[in-house]
Design a protein around this motif. Structure first.
Motif, PDB file in Angstrom:
ATOM      1  N   LYS A  51       0.874  -1.184   0.000  1.00 47.23           N
ATOM      2  CA  LYS A  51       0.000   0.000   0.000  1.00 47.23           C
ATOM      3  C   LYS A  51       0.905   1.225   0.000  1.00 47.23           C
ATOM      4  CE  LYS A  51      -3.775  -2.095   2.583  1.00 47.23           C
ATOM      5  NZ  LYS A  51      -3.434  -3.398   2.988  1.00 47.23           N
ATOM      6  N   PRO A  52       0.426   2.361  -0.485  1.00 45.98           N
ATOM      7  CA  PRO A  52       1.282   3.546  -0.548  1.00 45.98           C
ATOM      8  C   PRO A  52       1.519   4.208   0.810  1.00 45.98           C
ATOM      9  CG  PRO A  52      -0.890   4.082  -1.361  1.00 45.98           C
ATOM     10  CD  PRO A  52      -0.871   2.593  -1.110  1.00 45.98           C
ATOM     11  N   VAL A  53       0.668   3.890   1.797  1.00 47.31           N
ATOM     12  CA  VAL A  53       0.762   4.499   3.121  1.00 47.31           C
ATOM     13  C   VAL A  53       0.895   3.383   4.159  1.00 47.31           C
ATOM     14  CG1 VAL A  53      -0.486   5.896   4.830  1.00 47.31           C
ATOM     15  CG2 VAL A  53      -0.662   6.453   2.406  1.00 47.31           C
ATOM     16  N   CYS A  54       1.735   3.603   5.172  1.00 49.37           N
ATOM     17  CA  CYS A  54       1.879   2.624   6.248  1.00 49.37           C
ATOM     18  C   CYS A  54       0.557   2.516   7.007  1.00 49.37           C
ATOM     19  CB  CYS A  54       2.993   3.064   7.203  1.00 49.37           C
ATOM     20  SG  CYS A  54       3.152   1.994   8.650  1.00 49.37           S
ATOM     21  N   PRO A  55       0.024   1.309   7.146  1.00 47.92           N
ATOM     22  CA  PRO A  55      -1.250   1.163   7.860  1.00 47.92           C
ATOM     23  C   PRO A  55      -1.114   1.360   9.372  1.00 47.92           C
ATOM     24  CG  PRO A  55      -0.449  -0.977   7.138  1.00 47.92           C
ATOM     25  CD  PRO A  55       0.484   0.047   6.577  1.00 47.92           C
ATOM     26  N   ASP A  56       0.122   1.402   9.898  1.00 47.97           N
ATOM     27  CA  ASP A  56       0.312   1.586  11.334  1.00 47.97           C
ATOM     28  C   ASP A  56       0.482   3.051  11.719  1.00 47.97           C
ATOM     29  OD1 ASP A  56       0.078  -1.118  11.795  1.00 47.97           O
ATOM     30  OD2 ASP A  56       2.225  -1.481  11.818  1.00 47.97           O
ATOM     31  N   CYS A  57       1.397   3.761  11.033  1.00 45.59           N
ATOM     32  CA  CYS A  57       1.672   5.153  11.436  1.00 45.59           C
ATOM     33  C   CYS A  57       1.248   6.182  10.392  1.00 45.59           C
ATOM     34  CB  CYS A  57       3.159   5.316  11.773  1.00 45.59           C
ATOM     35  SG  CYS A  57       4.268   5.354  10.338  1.00 45.59           S
ATOM     36  N   TRP A  58       0.727   5.729   9.286  1.00 43.39           N
ATOM     37  CA  TRP A  58       0.218   6.567   8.200  1.00 43.39           C
ATOM     38  C   TRP A  58       1.314   7.336   7.464  1.00 43.39           C
ATOM     39  CZ3 TRP A  58      -5.339   8.586   8.207  1.00 43.39           C
ATOM     40  CH2 TRP A  58      -6.189   7.623   8.744  1.00 43.39           C
ATOM     41  N   SER A  59       2.532   6.894   7.589  1.00 47.79           N
ATOM     42  CA  SER A  59       3.627   7.531   6.867  1.00 47.79           C
ATOM     43  C   SER A  59       3.545   7.169   5.385  1.00 47.79           C
ATOM     44  CB  SER A  59       4.960   7.058   7.431  1.00 47.79           C
ATOM     45  OG  SER A  59       6.022   7.485   6.604  1.00 47.79           O
ATOM     46  N   TRP A  60       3.942   8.125   4.559  1.00 48.29           N
ATOM     47  CA  TRP A  60       4.038   7.877   3.126  1.00 48.29           C
ATOM     48  C   TRP A  60       5.418   7.329   2.762  1.00 48.29           C
ATOM     49  CZ3 TRP A  60       0.138   8.268  -0.420  1.00 48.29           C
ATOM     50  CH2 TRP A  60      -1.044   8.862   0.020  1.00 48.29           C
ATOM     51  N   ARG A  61       6.296   7.212   3.757  1.00 48.54           N
ATOM     52  CA  ARG A  61       7.668   6.752   3.502  1.00 48.54           C
ATOM     53  C   ARG A  61       7.744   5.232   3.608  1.00 48.54           C
ATOM     54  NH1 ARG A  61      12.373   9.086   4.746  1.00 48.54           N
ATOM     55  NH2 ARG A  61      12.488   7.923   6.698  1.00 48.54           N
ATOM     56  N   VAL A  62       7.159   4.570   2.638  1.00 42.09           N
ATOM     57  CA  VAL A  62       7.215   3.110   2.572  1.00 42.09           C
ATOM     58  C   VAL A  62       8.009   2.720   1.338  1.00 42.09           C
ATOM     59  CG1 VAL A  62       5.082   2.686   3.848  1.00 42.09           C
ATOM     60  CG2 VAL A  62       4.993   2.949   1.382  1.00 42.09           C
ATOM     61  N   ALA A  63       8.738   1.615   1.462  1.00 43.58           N
ATOM     62  CA  ALA A  63       9.562   1.164   0.343  1.00 43.58           C
ATOM     63  C   ALA A  63       9.629  -0.351   0.343  1.00 43.58           C
ATOM     64  CB  ALA A  63      10.970   1.751   0.454  1.00 43.58           C
ATOM     65  N   ALA A  64       9.718  -0.918  -0.842  1.00 42.62           N
ATOM     66  CA  ALA A  64       9.870  -2.366  -0.991  1.00 42.62           C
ATOM     67  C   ALA A  64      11.284  -2.745  -0.573  1.00 42.62           C
ATOM     68  CB  ALA A  64       9.603  -2.782  -2.426  1.00 42.62           C
ATOM     69  N   GLN A  65      11.381  -3.717   0.343  1.00 47.23           N
ATOM     70  CA  GLN A  65      12.670  -4.186   0.843  1.00 47.23           C
ATOM     71  C   GLN A  65      12.667  -5.710   0.851  1.00 47.23           C
ATOM     72  OE1 GLN A  65      13.783  -2.347   4.550  1.00 47.23           O
ATOM     73  NE2 GLN A  65      13.049  -0.345   3.899  1.00 47.23           N
ATOM     74  N   PRO A  66      13.836  -6.326   0.727  1.00 44.84           N
ATOM     75  CA  PRO A  66      13.890  -7.791   0.699  1.00 44.84           C
ATOM     76  C   PRO A  66      13.613  -8.403   2.067  1.00 44.84           C
ATOM     77  CG  PRO A  66      16.100  -6.864   0.554  1.00 44.84           C
ATOM     78  CD  PRO A  66      15.148  -5.715   0.506  1.00 44.84           C
ATOM     79  N   VAL A  67      12.925  -9.538   2.044  1.00 50.05           N
ATOM     80  CA  VAL A  67      12.727 -10.344   3.246  1.00 50.05           C
ATOM     81  C   VAL A  67      13.523 -11.635   3.077  1.00 50.05           C
ATOM     82  CG1 VAL A  67      10.465  -9.387   3.849  1.00 50.05           C
ATOM     83  CG2 VAL A  67      10.587 -11.357   2.335  1.00 50.05           C
ATOM     84  N   SER A  68      13.807 -12.283   4.195  1.00 55.63           N
ATOM     85  CA  SER A  68      14.617 -13.507   4.168  1.00 55.63           C
ATOM     86  C   SER A  68      13.890 -14.664   3.502  1.00 55.63           C
ATOM     87  CB  SER A  68      15.004 -13.909   5.590  1.00 55.63           C
ATOM     88  OG  SER A  68      13.842 -14.298   6.320  1.00 55.63           O
ATOM     89  N   GLY A  69      12.568 -14.712   3.658  1.00 54.71           N
ATOM     90  CA  GLY A  69      11.800 -15.842   3.149  1.00 54.71           C
ATOM     91  C   GLY A  69      11.709 -16.983   4.138  1.00 54.71           C
ATOM     92  N   ASP A  70      12.348 -16.844   5.301  1.00 59.45           N
ATOM     93  CA  ASP A  70      12.222 -17.854   6.355  1.00 59.45           C
ATOM     94  C   ASP A  70      10.930 -17.595   7.119  1.00 59.45           C
ATOM     95  OD1 ASP A  70      14.639 -19.083   5.778  1.00 59.45           O
ATOM     96  OD2 ASP A  70      15.757 -17.854   7.195  1.00 59.45           O
ATOM     97  N   GLY A  71      10.297 -18.666   7.547  1.00 56.72           N
ATOM     98  CA  GLY A  71       9.076 -18.523   8.322  1.00 56.72           C
ATOM     99  C   GLY A  71       8.485 -19.868   8.644  1.00 56.72           C
ATOM    100  N   GLU A  72       7.201 -19.846   8.995  1.00 55.62           N
ATOM    101  CA  GLU A  72       6.504 -21.106   9.245  1.00 55.62           C
ATOM    102  C   GLU A  72       5.103 -21.030   8.661  1.00 55.62           C
ATOM    103  OE1 GLU A  72       4.706 -20.933  13.701  1.00 55.62           O
ATOM    104  OE2 GLU A  72       6.834 -21.378  13.570  1.00 55.62           O
ATOM    105  N   ILE A  73       4.602 -22.206   8.329  1.00 59.29           N
ATOM    106  CA  ILE A  73       3.278 -22.268   7.706  1.00 59.29           C
ATOM    107  C   ILE A  73       2.228 -21.836   8.724  1.00 59.29           C
ATOM    108  CG2 ILE A  73       1.537 -23.778   6.670  1.00 59.29           C
ATOM    109  CD1 ILE A  73       3.866 -25.422   5.492  1.00 59.29           C
ATOM    110  N   PHE A  74       1.468 -20.829   8.351  1.00 56.68           N
ATOM    111  CA  PHE A  74       0.390 -20.293   9.188  1.00 56.68           C
ATOM    112  C   PHE A  74      -0.948 -20.933   8.812  1.00 56.68           C
ATOM    113  CE2 PHE A  74      -3.001 -17.158   9.810  1.00 56.68           C
ATOM    114  CZ  PHE A  74      -2.853 -16.892  11.165  1.00 56.68           C
ATOM    115  N   MET A  75      -1.117 -21.200   7.518  1.00 57.24           N
ATOM    116  CA  MET A  75      -2.364 -21.781   7.020  1.00 57.24           C
ATOM    117  C   MET A  75      -2.036 -22.635   5.807  1.00 57.24           C
ATOM    118  SD  MET A  75      -5.715 -19.816   5.491  1.00 57.24           S
ATOM    119  CE  MET A  75      -4.915 -19.438   3.939  1.00 57.24           C
ATOM    120  N   ALA A  76      -2.750 -23.721   5.634  1.00 56.93           N
ATOM    121  CA  ALA A  76      -2.549 -24.583   4.468  1.00 56.93           C
ATOM    122  C   ALA A  76      -3.884 -25.119   3.990  1.00 56.93           C
ATOM    123  CB  ALA A  76      -1.619 -25.743   4.814  1.00 56.93           C
ATOM    124  N   ILE A  77      -4.076 -25.075   2.683  1.00 52.61           N
ATOM    125  CA  ILE A  77      -5.234 -25.712   2.065  1.00 52.61           C
ATOM    126  C   ILE A  77      -4.727 -26.537   0.891  1.00 52.61           C
ATOM    127  CG2 ILE A  77      -6.890 -23.943   2.785  1.00 52.61           C
ATOM    128  CD1 ILE A  77      -6.798 -22.860  -0.082  1.00 52.61           C
TER     129      ILE A  77
END
Length: 148
Positions: A51-77
């Motif tokens: 989204k163009p605006v941060c849903p937490d603090c409403w800042s317009w200073r958001v940017a796409a950044q890399p994530v590690s891709g590590d995690g755990e399955i939250f839901m599966a179908i």
């Protein structure tokens, strides 16, 4: 493979995908096999979908950044039927998972798990980011950590 492509070229590379100004960086990242999600430069919170605006603090200073891709399955179908998609075989139920990523509680990304029996795909299973090619472009997917 270059990622310095015009918006028109980007749309042409991902036909049928809903590419917008807000998510174009995500698709450019995919061309580099890099999973990019939006992060607020002011409060540091990650959020997806972009989204163009941060849903937490409403800042317009958001940017796409890399994530590690590590995690755990939250839901599966497991899909027994669905639209015809190259590389998807419904003769064995096709797994669709939502992974909660390690970067932040509540940061989730939905894709599939590859290289694992469906019986091993369960909520809480640790996963890591992997990549496959679909329709000639990289697609972020997940692998079970214990099966790698």
């Amino acid at each position: 493979m270059t990622t310095d492509i015009s918006d028109e070229e980007l749309v042409a590379r991902f036909p049928g995908e809903p590419i917008t100004h807000d998510n174009a960086a995500h698709y450019r990242g995919r061309l580099r096999r890099q999973l990019l999600l939006n992060r607020c430069d002011d409060c540091g919170r990650w959020h997806a979908p972009p989204k163009p605006v941060c849903p937490d603090c409403w800042s317009w200073r958001v940017a796409a950044q890399p994530v590690s891709g590590d995690g755990e399955i939250f839901m599966a179908i497991f899909l027994h039927r669905g639209p015809a998609v190259p590389g998807v075989d419904y003769s064995t139920p096709y797994p669709v998972v939502t992974v909660e990523l390690a970067e932040q509680e509540g940061l989730r990304f939905t894709s599939t798990v590859v290289g694992a029996d469906n019986a091993a795909i369960r909520i809480g299973a640790p996963v890591r980011l992997a990549w496959i090619e679909r329709n000639g472009v990289p697609l972020p997917v997940f692998e079970l950590k214990e099966s790698v």
